[in-house]
Each structure stands twice: as C-alpha cells, then as structure tokens.
Design a protein around this motif. Structure first.
Motif, PDB file in Angstrom:
ATOM      1  N   CYS A   1      -6.864  -7.090  -0.592  1.00  0.00           N
ATOM      2  CA  CYS A   1      -6.309  -6.048   0.357  1.00  0.00           C
ATOM      3  C   CYS A   1      -6.054  -6.662   1.511  1.00  0.00           C
ATOM      4  O   CYS A   1      -5.197  -5.825   2.444  1.00  0.00           O
TER       5      CYS A   1
ATOM      6  N   TRP B   1       1.524   4.427  -2.977  1.00  0.00           N
ATOM      7  CA  TRP B   1       0.912   5.948  -2.347  1.00  0.00           C
ATOM      8  C   TRP B   1       2.264   6.802  -2.163  1.00  0.00           C
ATOM      9  O   TRP B   1       1.965   7.802  -1.925  1.00  0.00           O
TER      10      TRP B   1
ATOM     11  N   LEU C   1     -11.964   3.129   2.438  1.00  0.00           N
ATOM     12  CA  LEU C   1     -10.489   2.511   1.983  1.00  0.00           C
ATOM     13  C   LEU C   1     -10.898   1.303   0.873  1.00  0.00           C
ATOM     14  O   LEU C   1      -9.957   1.466   0.073  1.00  0.00           O
ATOM     15  N   THR C   2     -11.588   0.420   1.523  1.00  0.00           N
ATOM     16  CA  THR C   2     -11.763  -0.524   0.403  1.00  0.00           C
ATOM     17  C   THR C   2     -12.578  -0.328  -0.567  1.00  0.00           C
ATOM     18  O   THR C   2     -12.384  -1.001  -1.731  1.00  0.00           O
TER      19      THR C   2
ATOM     20  N   TYR D   1     -11.773   2.673  -2.319  1.00  0.00           N
ATOM     21  CA  TYR D   1     -10.953   3.143  -2.923  1.00  0.00           C
ATOM     22  C   TYR D   1     -10.066   1.897  -3.577  1.00  0.00           C
ATOM     23  O   TYR D   1      -9.701   2.013  -4.799  1.00  0.00           O
TER      24      TYR D   1
ATOM     25  N   TYR E   1       0.673  -1.182  -0.049  1.00  0.00           N
ATOM     26  CA  TYR E   1       0.127  -0.126   0.018  1.00  0.00           C
ATOM     27  C   TYR E   1       0.898   1.365  -0.025  1.00  0.00           C
ATOM     28  O   TYR E   1       0.428   2.110  -0.811  1.00  0.00           O
TER      29      TYR E   1
ATOM     30  N   VAL F   1     -13.383   3.927   8.861  1.00  0.00           N
ATOM     31  CA  VAL F   1     -11.933   4.147   8.080  1.00  0.00           C
ATOM     32  C   VAL F   1     -11.960   2.814   7.088  1.00  0.00           C
ATOM     33  O   VAL F   1     -11.531   3.237   5.827  1.00  0.00           O
ATOM     34  N   MET F   2     -12.139   1.549   7.163  1.00  0.00           N
ATOM     35  CA  MET F   2     -11.953   0.545   6.198  1.00  0.00           C
ATOM     36  C   MET F   2     -13.045   0.640   5.124  1.00  0.00           C
ATOM     37  O   MET F   2     -12.591   0.313   3.945  1.00  0.00           O
TER      38      MET F   2
END
Length: 416
Positions: A113, A50, A100-101, A103, A46, A96-97
């Motif tokens: 993931c 990024w 994020l998932t 995305y 990850y 949060v997850m």
C-alpha cells in the motif's frame, strides 16, 4: 481511593493510545515526506489500476499535503495538543484509509500500500489489520483525549502546528528537488553500483506437503523432500538490474569500473519532456570530459521507443537501456545523475538541481568531486531533525512561563 486509581488508569490508557496512534502517524508522514517521488510512483500505480490519471502537479500537491497533515496530526496526538481537533482529524483520515486498505487487501491492485514508503513494507492484510487497531484507539481518544492534559499549554499550541508542518514540508522539498535525505533503497551512497562477481550459484527446488523451497548444494534436504527443478542464479541479479546496448546485448561486465570516475545520466521514463534538457546534458558531457570523467546514459526504454528517444535527444555520449522500475530504485526524479568513483556511488542528484552547482568557467578542476555534495548522506537530515527538536523544546520552555503565555491570550477590550 478507587476514583483516584481509575483516573490514573484512564490517564495511562490515554497516554498509551496517544503514543501508539501518534507514533504511527508520525512515521507514516515522515516516510512519505522523505521520498515524495516514491509516494507519487505509488499513487500512480493506484490510478493506473483504476484507469485514472491526473497532472503531476496535482498528485505532488496531494502527496506532500497528506504527508504534512499526517506528521502534524501525529505530533498533536502524541503531545496532547488540540486534543479534540487532532482526534477528529485522525478519525477522518482513518475513515477513508480503513475501507481503502480493505479494498486493497481483497482486490490486491498493488503488492504494497505504500503507507510507510520503502521504510517499512507491510503486506496488504497486515496494513488493514494495523488500521483496524488504529481506528479502535482513535475512537477511544475521541471520547477521552480531552480529559488528560497535554505537554504544551493551549495558548502556544499553534506554534507546535507551525513547526510540525514546516519540518515535513522541508523534507519533501529536498526529496523532490534533490534526492530523498534518507535512502531506504538498495543503491545507497558508498555501495557498488555494479558487481564484478562472476560466480554462478545453482539453487535446487524441492517440494514437501505442497510447499516448494530452495536449497543450495551444501544444504540439501532429507529424503522426505521431492526434487522439482534446479535454477542457476546469475550474478547480475545481485546488483539489481541488467543494462543492455542498442543491439539488446547485456553490457554489465563492460560497465564494471574498478578505477576512474563516471557520471551516469539516468532517465527512468524517457519522453518528449526531456527534450528541453538535451542540450544541457550534452554540455554537461563536455564539462565532465574536460575533467577526465566518463559519462554514459541509461534510459528506461527498449526497442523502437529507445531508438526514437535517442534520435530525438541525440546524446553525445553512449546510452544504454534498462528496466524502468530498477532505475526508479536507483534514483528519484524524471532525470537524475549518479556519480561514481572506482565503481562506488558517491552522490546522486536530480538533473534539474545541477544547474546552479556547476560553474561556468572552463578551468579543468574536478568540480564533480569538490563542488557537488551528496544530500542523502544523513547530515542534512540530522540537521533538520535537530532543528525541529530544538524548536519544539523552545516552544515547551515558552509554555512554562506564565508571562509569555499571557502574550498569546486575547484579552477582551474594556469599555471606556
């Protein structure tokens, strides 16, 4: 009657929601704790995508911390402990997850993931759908979880938190310093590291309605399919990775061992951090040689990087190169050892865990067989799980005694 029926129906819905949410969090936390190196590798994927980087100590702390919190939260939810707090913690993590998932599903920076490690592999969109369903159940629990009693009495629930944090922390400690206590990867104990199969199989690729599919010679499709190409499947793909010498030639067939003992040093990411261990590794080679054990090395580098690393470390034993991703599947850790007898994997350990295991005496007894035991054969994990279940059972029995419960309840001081 209708009120009582509604209460029973709501109680059933709450317990079903607890079971689904709690078990998902438990499995996710357990899988991450079992294989902290694998979780670190996934987090680094990850961060690489990024354009970010952090010290390993920071990543390790975050990975282990998340695994422990996930597991403990799952236990609290599934047992109905700290009902409001556990539901809010689960909601915070999913807040949060979930984006994020989403995305990850859209941008696809990684193919998996890593939510359940190597235990369960889900596609990115399947992971997002799972999180949507979980979030819906957690929202329901935010409003109803406190209305249904749990398994453990309130004064003693802090003990549930304590043991439910200690258990995954122990799994993570063992997985990081030795090897994962449960191995979900291809190279388990008792399997052949290399195959001596020399058979090559031809696969025929046909196309129909825009879809390509592979067939063997014994299972060719009918005339409605259009031939595209054929491909020879090499036997090296059966055991996962190719090993090459310093000239770049494949040496898998030379490494096939039908008999004898072999110690293999695996360095997935060779670099200057290995220099402090180079002298010890050469002593280990002498130790193994005196006991009739062949030792080789496999490094996850090639070309100039491979040659530079050999020049820096100067190993006294043959070293070969292989693809680093395959080596990370074989063992976990910066540097690790694989011990085989007759080509069968007997144990795997990180190099750092060997210091206290090898005796300093020169007695030529084969300590690699007698004094080094595998940690990933299931016995240690079974013992840890049994100990955790026993602890939870003891806590439950304690919660049944009113006299014991009163010991955990604060009593206000009476005025003199």
């Amino acid at each position: 009657m209708q009120v009582a029926a509604k209460m029973r129906l709501r109680g059933l819905a709450v317990w079903l929601s607890r079971l689904l949410v709690g078990s998902t969090f438990i499995i996710s936390g357990w899988a991450k704790a079992i294989d902290p190196w694998g979780f670190i590798i996934k987090v680094n994927e990850y961060l690489l995508g990024w354009g970010m980087s952090f010290p390993r100590e920071v990543i390790l702390t975050g990975c282990v911390g998340l695994a422990c919190v996930e597991f403990c939260t799952g236990i609290l939810i599934i047992t109905g402990s700290l009902k409001r707090f556990s539901a809010w913690v689960a909601a915070a993590m999913m807040a949060v997850m979930l984006p994020l998932t989403l995305y990850i599903a859209v941008a696809n920076p990684v193919s998996d993931c890593g939510c359940f490690g190597d235990f369960i592999i889900l596609s990115n969109w399947a992971t997002f759908a799972k999180n949507v369903a979980l979030m819906a159940l957690i929202v329901y629990l935010l409003f109803t979880n406190h209305t249904v009693r749990g398994v453990y009495a309130a004064p003693i629930q802090w003990l549930v938190v304590t043991v439910s944090l200690a258990f995954p922390m122990f799994l993570a400690f063992a997985g990081y310093h030795f090897q994962p206590l449960v191995d979900f990867r291809p190279y388990k104990l008792g399997t052949e590291l290399f195959s001596d199969s020399t058979d090559e199989e031809v696969e025929y690729i046909y196309e129909k309605d825009g879809v390509e599919q592979r067939f063997t010679l014994d299972n060719l499709p009918d005339s409605t399919w259009t031939y595209v190409a054929d491909e020879v499947v090499r036997p090296t793909e059966a055991f996962g990775f190719e090993v090459r010498d310093r000239d770049g030639f494949e040496v898998n067939s030379d490494l096939i061992s039908d008999e004898g003992k072999r110690l293999i040093l695996v360095v997935a990411e060779p670099g200057v951090q290995f220099l402090s261990r180079a002298h010890y590794v050469n002593r280990l080679y002498e130790y193994a040689k005196a006991r009739g054990v062949e030792m080789i090395g496999i490094a996850g580098a090639s070309g100039k990087a491979f040659e530079d690393w050999i020049e820096l470390t100067r190993p006294h034993f043959p070293v070969y190169s292989a693809e680093d991703t395959a080596l990370k599947q074989l063992v976990r850790g910066d540097a690790a050892l694989v011990y085989t007898t007759d080509g069968i994997i007997r144990w795997k350990r990180t190099l750092s865990s060997m210091d206290s295991l090898l005796p300093q005496s020169t007695d030529p007894t084969n300590a690699l067989d007698t004094e080094v035991s595998p940690v990933d054969d299931g016995r240690l994990h079974t013992f840890a799980v049994a100990s955790y279940i026993l602890a939870m059972l003891v806590i439950y029995l304690l919660s049944l005694s009113p006299k014991i419960l009163r010991l955990f309840v604060r009593h206000p001081k009476k005025n003199a």
